[in-house]
Design an enzyme around this catalytic site. Structure first.
Site, PDB file in Angstrom:
ATOM      1  N   HIS A 299      -7.795   1.340   1.874  1.00  0.00           N
ATOM      2  CA  HIS A 299      -7.704   0.944   3.287  1.00  0.00           C
ATOM      3  C   HIS A 299      -8.482   1.916   4.190  1.00  0.00           C
ATOM      4  O   HIS A 299      -7.937   2.472   5.144  1.00  0.00           O
ATOM      5  CB  HIS A 299      -6.237   0.859   3.733  1.00  0.00           C
ATOM      6  CG  HIS A 299      -6.047  -0.037   4.917  1.00  0.00           C
ATOM      7  ND1 HIS A 299      -4.914  -0.762   5.128  1.00  0.00           N
ATOM      8  CD2 HIS A 299      -6.858  -0.333   5.978  1.00  0.00           C
ATOM      9  CE1 HIS A 299      -5.023  -1.460   6.255  1.00  0.00           C
ATOM     10  NE2 HIS A 299      -6.210  -1.213   6.779  1.00  0.00           N
TER      11      HIS A 299
ATOM     12  N   GLU B  28       0.848  -1.194   0.000  1.00  0.00           N
ATOM     13  CA  GLU B  28       0.000   0.000   0.000  1.00  0.00           C
ATOM     14  C   GLU B  28       0.879   1.238   0.000  1.00  0.00           C
ATOM     15  O   GLU B  28       1.901   1.268   0.692  1.00  0.00           O
ATOM     16  CB  GLU B  28      -0.907   0.003   1.232  1.00  0.00           C
ATOM     17  CG  GLU B  28      -1.887  -1.164   1.231  1.00  0.00           C
ATOM     18  CD  GLU B  28      -2.817  -1.186   2.455  1.00  0.00           C
ATOM     19  OE1 GLU B  28      -2.706  -0.299   3.320  1.00  0.00           O
ATOM     20  OE2 GLU B  28      -3.653  -2.104   2.521  1.00  0.00           O
TER      21      GLU B  28
HETATM   22  P1  NAI Z   1     -10.601 -10.488  15.621  1.00  0.00           P
HETATM   23  O1  NAI Z   1      -9.316 -10.931  16.205  1.00  0.00           O
HETATM   24  O2  NAI Z   1     -11.710 -10.082  16.525  1.00  0.00           O
HETATM   25  O3  NAI Z   1     -11.172 -11.664  14.673  1.00  0.00           O
HETATM   26  C1  NAI Z   1     -10.367 -12.432  13.817  1.00  0.00           C
HETATM   27  C2  NAI Z   1     -11.010 -13.810  13.724  1.00  0.00           C
HETATM   28  O4  NAI Z   1     -10.346 -14.557  12.700  1.00  0.00           O
HETATM   29  C3  NAI Z   1     -10.886 -14.612  15.013  1.00  0.00           C
HETATM   30  O5  NAI Z   1     -12.151 -15.093  15.402  1.00  0.00           O
HETATM   31  C4  NAI Z   1      -9.937 -15.750  14.632  1.00  0.00           C
HETATM   32  O6  NAI Z   1     -10.214 -16.944  15.350  1.00  0.00           O
HETATM   33  C5  NAI Z   1     -10.246 -15.899  13.161  1.00  0.00           C
HETATM   34  N1  NAI Z   1      -9.225 -16.603  12.394  1.00  0.00           N
HETATM   35  C6  NAI Z   1      -7.891 -16.690  12.637  1.00  0.00           C
HETATM   36  N2  NAI Z   1      -7.311 -17.451  11.686  1.00  0.00           N
HETATM   37  C7  NAI Z   1      -8.293 -17.854  10.844  1.00  0.00           C
HETATM   38  C8  NAI Z   1      -8.327 -18.658   9.682  1.00  0.00           C
HETATM   39  N3  NAI Z   1      -7.206 -19.196   9.193  1.00  0.00           N
HETATM   40  N4  NAI Z   1      -9.508 -18.861   9.068  1.00  0.00           N
HETATM   41  C9  NAI Z   1     -10.653 -18.323   9.551  1.00  0.00           C
HETATM   42  N5  NAI Z   1     -10.682 -17.543  10.655  1.00  0.00           N
HETATM   43  C10 NAI Z   1      -9.521 -17.307  11.284  1.00  0.00           C
HETATM   44  O7  NAI Z   1     -10.250  -9.322  14.615  1.00  0.00           O
HETATM   45  P2  NAI Z   1     -11.199  -8.155  14.082  1.00  0.00           P
HETATM   46  O8  NAI Z   1     -11.149  -7.007  15.014  1.00  0.00           O
HETATM   47  O9  NAI Z   1     -12.511  -8.731  13.725  1.00  0.00           O
HETATM   48  O10 NAI Z   1     -10.391  -7.726  12.751  1.00  0.00           O
HETATM   49  C11 NAI Z   1     -10.357  -8.573  11.615  1.00  0.00           C
HETATM   50  C12 NAI Z   1      -9.398  -8.029  10.578  1.00  0.00           C
HETATM   51  O11 NAI Z   1      -9.846  -6.765  10.098  1.00  0.00           O
HETATM   52  C13 NAI Z   1      -7.966  -7.819  11.081  1.00  0.00           C
HETATM   53  O12 NAI Z   1      -7.079  -8.320  10.113  1.00  0.00           O
HETATM   54  C14 NAI Z   1      -7.836  -6.311  11.143  1.00  0.00           C
HETATM   55  O13 NAI Z   1      -6.498  -5.901  10.940  1.00  0.00           O
HETATM   56  C15 NAI Z   1      -8.726  -5.884   9.997  1.00  0.00           C
HETATM   57  N6  NAI Z   1      -9.203  -4.493  10.069  1.00  0.00           N
HETATM   58  C16 NAI Z   1      -9.249  -3.768   8.902  1.00  0.00           C
HETATM   59  C17 NAI Z   1      -9.699  -2.463   8.905  1.00  0.00           C
HETATM   60  C18 NAI Z   1      -9.762  -1.689   7.623  1.00  0.00           C
HETATM   61  O14 NAI Z   1      -9.688  -0.463   7.660  1.00  0.00           O
HETATM   62  N7  NAI Z   1      -9.931  -2.325   6.494  1.00  0.00           N
HETATM   63  C19 NAI Z   1     -10.100  -1.797  10.153  1.00  0.00           C
HETATM   64  C20 NAI Z   1     -10.099  -2.673  11.310  1.00  0.00           C
HETATM   65  C21 NAI Z   1      -9.633  -3.968  11.249  1.00  0.00           C
END
Ligand code: NAI
Length: 399
Positions: free
Chosen positions: A283, A260
């Protein structure tokens, strides 16, 4: 009174929220600071609020013995040396949930737009083409959304998706409580084969790198769409590009990329640029005014609760002690090396000074221990001196 310095134009509601706790000694500095300027600004600060551009290095932390806590008014905490902060007895807080709703709303909007083929219709209309064809345009009602990663954002997406009539399935290696009518599926393949919309909400780990590779993309229905607002390296962009050009997928919405640009000045490069059926966003999944406001409140709240009650719940580097109202006259916060005998020695000292322990919470994390003790009486300075001299003590504070 505790002094709090807020750098980097933190949302004004942070200051207002601190004031609601009676924390009114707040200095706001619009810029990020470094070097001698940073040390001068923080020399008598009890707490500092930063965003991503102020670096709290080991040197900075060592030069600020009065600093008790750091609030990162953002999601990331890479700008702070977390291990060093912990060993100085300084808990660090951030705002991991402030933008959950913002990401989830964008995902629902993208799902609707992609199923209606709006990105293509919009692009053609901009080129003067009046394309009223309904072919390949669908409602989201009764369609299956497959959520990969059912964490904070994934679960929120599920709730919103259900409210517009989608059927929700999710895949998560952890056993997660299904919300609403969501159904877990036990393999990624089972999810990919049935979903009309596949959306990724996994963390950026080695185990999630390119989880959507050519093979997995080929398991999706050709009429399905792929959404990624999680991390840039979880989708193989070249494989996605090929699938879209070969009409093996109907569309995609991508918010995060393997590489990015670091600012507006750098060009954004991607093989997907000339595809009309792809929504590209820079993003901004979590970038809303509400998220900024929520960050201000969430982190200010955590700073206030630590300064006033010693609460460290959801700290990113510290043993987590939940909020508990002060149950007695005095509360002492004791940060120590996690070794045998520390609590026994401390409690013996309370007894020797005739103080009865009313409540005590102890948590450890790696090399660090943190005890919050309420005692029924005033704690005299000689007792604090004794506790501070204990070889395992890192920090000891009375509130
Ligand atoms: P979180 O930690 O609450 O949830 C992540 C989930 O993914 C967990 O339940 C975990 O068990 C699961 N997981 C781990 N490995 C996996 C796999 N191989 N297959 C399926 N599930 C798996 O995280 P949250 O807060 O929900 O964030 C999710 C993502 O969104 C993160 O990567 C974060 O960096 C990203 N994000 C992006 C934003 C954006 O601006 N686009 C803003 C905020 C977060």
């Amino acid at each position: 009174m505790n002094k709090i310095v807020l750098l980097e134009n933190i949302h004004p509601n942070a200051r207002a929220h601190l004031a609601s706790f009676g924390l009114t000694n707040v200095v706001q500095i619009p810029a990020a600071l470094a070097g001698a300027e940073l040390l001068a600004a923080l020399s008598d600060a009890d707490a500092v609020g930063i965003r991503s551009r102020t670096h709290m290095t080991a040197e900075v932390l060592s030069a600020l013995p009065n600093l008790k806590t750091i609030g990162c008014f953002c999601i990331g905490t890479n700008q702070v040396n977390l291990a060093e902060a912990a060993m100085h007895g300084v808990p660090v807080f951030n705002a991991p949930y402030s933008n959950t709703r913002s990401v989830a709303e964008l995902v629902i909007a993208q799902a609707i737009l992609l199923l209606r083929r709006i990105p293509e219709k919009n692009a053609r209309a901009h080129r003067g083409v009046w394309d009223k064809n309904a072919q390949g345009a669908f409602e989201v009602r009764n369609k299956v959304i497959g959520i990969i990663g059912y964490g904070n954002i994934g679960a929120q997406v599920g709730i919103l998706a259900e409210s517009v009539g989608m059927r929700v399935v999710y895949f998560d290696p952890e056993n997660k409580l299904p919300l609403g009518n969501a159904m877990p599926v036990f393999s990624l393949q089972a999810l990919l084969e049935q979903a009309d919309i596949v959306t990724l909400h996994v963390p950026g780990l080695r185990s999630t790198e390119n989880i959507m590779n050519a093979e997995r993309i080929a398991q999706m229905k050709p009429s399905a769409v792929l959404l990624n607002a999680s991390r840039g390296n979880v989708v193989d962009i070249d494989a996605l590009d090929r699938a879209l050009r070969d009409k093996k997928l109907a569309g995609a919405a991508i918010d995060v990329f393997p590489v990015e640009p670091s600012s507006e000045k750098e060009p954004f490069v991607s093989p997907l640029l000339d595809l009309d059926n792809v929504i590209l966003t820079p993003h901004i999944g979590g970038s809303t005014e509400e998220a900024q406001e929520n960050i201000g409140l969430e982190v200010a709240d955590k700073l206030a609760r630590f300064l006033l009650a010693g609460t460290t719940k959801s700290s990113v580097n510290f043993p987590e002690v939940a909020h508990q109202d002060k149950g007695a006259l005095s509360r002492i916060l004791h940060v120590h090396r996690n070794e045998p005998g520390v609590i026994a020695r401390m409690n013996q000292q309370f007894a020797q000074f005739g103080l009865n322990i009313v409540a005590q919470q102890l948590q450890t994390r790696g090399a660090l221990g943190y005890a919050v003790t309420d005692v029924d009486g005033l704690i005299p300075q000689p007792l604090i001196d004794v506790l501070q001299k204990d070889p395992a003590t890192i920090r000891c504070r009375l509130i």
